[in-house]
Design an enzyme around this catalytic site. Sequence first.
Site, PDB file in Angstrom:
ATOM      1  N   GLU A  46       2.203   7.004  15.991  1.00 16.44           N
ATOM      2  CA  GLU A  46       3.130   7.521  14.985  1.00 16.44           C
ATOM      3  C   GLU A  46       2.666   8.918  14.613  1.00 16.44           C
ATOM      4  O   GLU A  46       1.554   9.333  14.974  1.00 16.44           O
ATOM      5  CB  GLU A  46       3.169   6.625  13.740  1.00 16.44           C
ATOM      6  CG  GLU A  46       1.852   6.584  12.983  1.00 16.44           C
ATOM      7  CD  GLU A  46       1.957   5.835  11.659  1.00 16.44           C
ATOM      8  OE1 GLU A  46       2.975   5.964  10.987  1.00 16.44           O
ATOM      9  OE2 GLU A  46       0.999   5.117  11.322  1.00 16.44           O
ATOM     10  N   ASN A 366       8.721  -2.407  10.188  1.00 15.76           N
ATOM     11  CA  ASN A 366       7.263  -2.269  10.193  1.00 15.76           C
ATOM     12  C   ASN A 366       6.720  -2.826   8.885  1.00 15.76           C
ATOM     13  O   ASN A 366       7.185  -2.443   7.801  1.00 15.76           O
ATOM     14  CB  ASN A 366       6.853  -0.794  10.296  1.00 15.76           C
ATOM     15  CG  ASN A 366       5.339  -0.617  10.231  1.00 15.76           C
ATOM     16  OD1 ASN A 366       4.613  -1.125  11.080  1.00 15.76           O
ATOM     17  ND2 ASN A 366       4.857   0.079   9.210  1.00 15.76           N
ATOM     18  N   GLU A 367       5.781  -3.718   8.966  1.00 17.05           N
ATOM     19  CA  GLU A 367       5.075  -4.256   7.799  1.00 17.05           C
ATOM     20  C   GLU A 367       6.040  -4.610   6.657  1.00 17.05           C
ATOM     21  O   GLU A 367       5.860  -4.181   5.516  1.00 17.05           O
ATOM     22  CB  GLU A 367       4.006  -3.268   7.317  1.00 17.05           C
ATOM     23  CG  GLU A 367       2.908  -3.071   8.355  1.00 17.05           C
ATOM     24  CD  GLU A 367       1.682  -2.335   7.829  1.00 17.05           C
ATOM     25  OE1 GLU A 367       1.793  -1.608   6.839  1.00 17.05           O
ATOM     26  OE2 GLU A 367       0.600  -2.495   8.442  1.00 17.05           O
TER      27      GLU A 367
HETATM   28  O1  AHR Z   1      -2.002   3.006  11.026  1.00 19.21           O
HETATM   29  C1  AHR Z   1      -1.784   3.554   9.769  1.00 19.21           C
HETATM   30  C2  AHR Z   1      -0.772   2.753   8.952  1.00 19.21           C
HETATM   31  O2  AHR Z   1      -1.266   1.488   8.661  1.00 19.21           O
HETATM   32  C3  AHR Z   1       0.545   2.479   9.608  1.00 19.21           C
HETATM   33  O3  AHR Z   1       1.427   3.535   9.507  1.00 19.21           O
HETATM   34  C4  AHR Z   1       1.053   1.288   8.857  1.00 19.21           C
HETATM   35  O4  AHR Z   1       1.897   0.484   9.638  1.00 19.21           O
HETATM   36  C5  AHR Z   1      -0.202   0.583   8.434  1.00 19.21           C
HETATM   37  O5  AHR Z   1      -0.177   0.246   7.102  1.00 19.21           O
END
Ligand code: AHR
Length: 647
Positions: A46, A366-367
């Site tokens: 990312e 995501n999460e």
């Molecule tokens: O890897 C860093 C962050 O950790 C990511 O963006 C997130 O998905 C997680 O909380």
Amino acid sequence: MKRACLLAVALTLGATVPRAAAPAITIDASAPAGKVSPLLYGLMTEEINHSYDGGLYAELIRNRAFLDDAASPAHWTVVHGDGAAATMALDPGQPLNAAIATSLRLEVTQASAGHAAGVANDGYWGIPVKPNTRYRASFFAKTAPGVTGPITAAIESEDGTTTYARGRVSGLTQAWKQYDVALTTGALAPTAKARFVLTVDRPGTIWLGLVSLFPPTYRNQANGFRPDLLQMLIDMNPKFLRFPGGNYLEGDQIADRFEWKKTLGPLAERPGHMAPWSYRSSDGLGLHEFLLWAEDMNAEPVLAVYAGYSLKGAYVKPGPDLEPYIQDALDEIEYVMGPATSTWGARRAKAGHPAPFKLTYVEVGNEDFFDRSGSYDQRFAQFHAAIKARYPQLQVISTVGFEHPENQRVRSLTPEIVDEHYYRTVDAFLRARGQYDKYDRKGPKIFVGEWGAYETPFEPWNPRSRGEAPTPNLRAAIGDAAWMTEMERNADLVIMHCYAPLLVNVSPGARQWRPNLIGYDALRVYGSPSYHAIKLFATHLGDEILKAGTADTDVLVSVTRDSRSRRIYVKLVNPGSAAAPVRLDVTGAALRSTATALTLAGDPQATNAIDAPDRVVPQTSQVTGVASGFTYTVPANGIVVLMLETR
Ligand code: AHR
């Protein structure tokens, strides 16, 4: 010298010695206990720590579109010598176009031959200059009536006293037009203490838009990648690339999400966006580039689609409100894998890739356990139904795994795969031995989409951790290796995993997280001990899991085999500060008497750094006396891949 001695001791101890009392590791090679998932090792990525802008994405101009700061042209300065004068300002009244709705106005009030004035860009912590190298500069420009240039483009030393490469364009008009200049350096010592300048030698007003400078890229791809960094990734033999995040997928607010449609096409049509890690993304590395990146590595994309939840808590209600986002995800999937005759497949073909990309896995969000509204269950179900209706062959991943309470997980259906994230202390990873043995084999498969051990008192997201080294030390690599043995032993259930974050620009102020796997500055790159541990494990894997039993030892183990070569890979991790003899009892295979050991060992506090990239690197040694029962001593603080050859 100290490191060399430590390694020498470690490697000597690694020889086989007959010691009856050593704890036993029994390996049953008579039949595989399971199949290793073919996609087990991959990469997660990312935009964090300047992973792309100032990292893998090879663009050298920072704030190239002048959109980073609405108040002033950040990273640009006016330059002029004696007898010349100029000012600059953002000019949204003269936008480059609708996507890039501003420009830089350069007013040169005084200049003459030999007394030029213009603007300079300081790049991402410098502009890397290498000898005998061809750079491609480009920029849009237009002028006030009567001004035609020429404009000189140059790469020069920070103080402007040395010019490394120069070119010029002329014939400017009052209409926006893109100009290209090749800048070729001669013999020189590599340096990043350099800047890029655009200057004129006569008074006049010029507007500039989208100023770009590319060095040679991996395979010379246009708008491509930094070759040294990409090579580090290729060397890890990744089988998949999870993108675009991570938090970067979601953005702080819904409007800040990764809007893939705005990352396509010519750079002048990409406005970029505010990313959650405190800086704007140029979106030069957009959806199409992610796909090419995966292809360059011979890896499969694992596509995460925005699922209607953003980091600061805003979410889209399941039902009709969510439909446009679902359609967006379906369009995105079509861009990736649709035929060139489909609407979005045609866009991909137009971008130079008529063949569909291989896609097996789509992750929804995501999460989403952070979504305290509880809407994920319904949002996931809605995405799942739509994706499956159109692409029944795709596997859909939920972002809430079994490390979270049941009421946060998807409950209205059983996802095929769940994504679990583990940022843990080294000790916590050591204690995790046996975690996946307890998982229901009839339940969802596991994707460990983010994991990494930290060895400092600070959690990775704690700002105080930024005072520590950007990449982990050997002790953390031991935690990572321990965790990898757990995932490898269960590689029938854990079908994919990837460390996070992958990349960090180590220049001051560039990072938001620690530890990270690979560090770099404008010119150099290095792998952390964890990088070497993962690379060792991923490149020595095989396709069969062999059952390994341990007794009375803290040494962690996983054993796999290559069904074609019959080579057995024994991974051994000794977290202790004393060498650990273990007796390896192998049944069901006839072993050759010599084997090869790949070892990462030494001072647990030792780490690699941009100025010391090779302090902790694997060593290769031969092991003799291998038999169906033999004692092998795992070095203290050691990670070993033992390659046993069979007859
Ligand atoms: O890897 C860093 C962050 O950790 C990511 O963006 C997130 O998905 C997680 O909380």
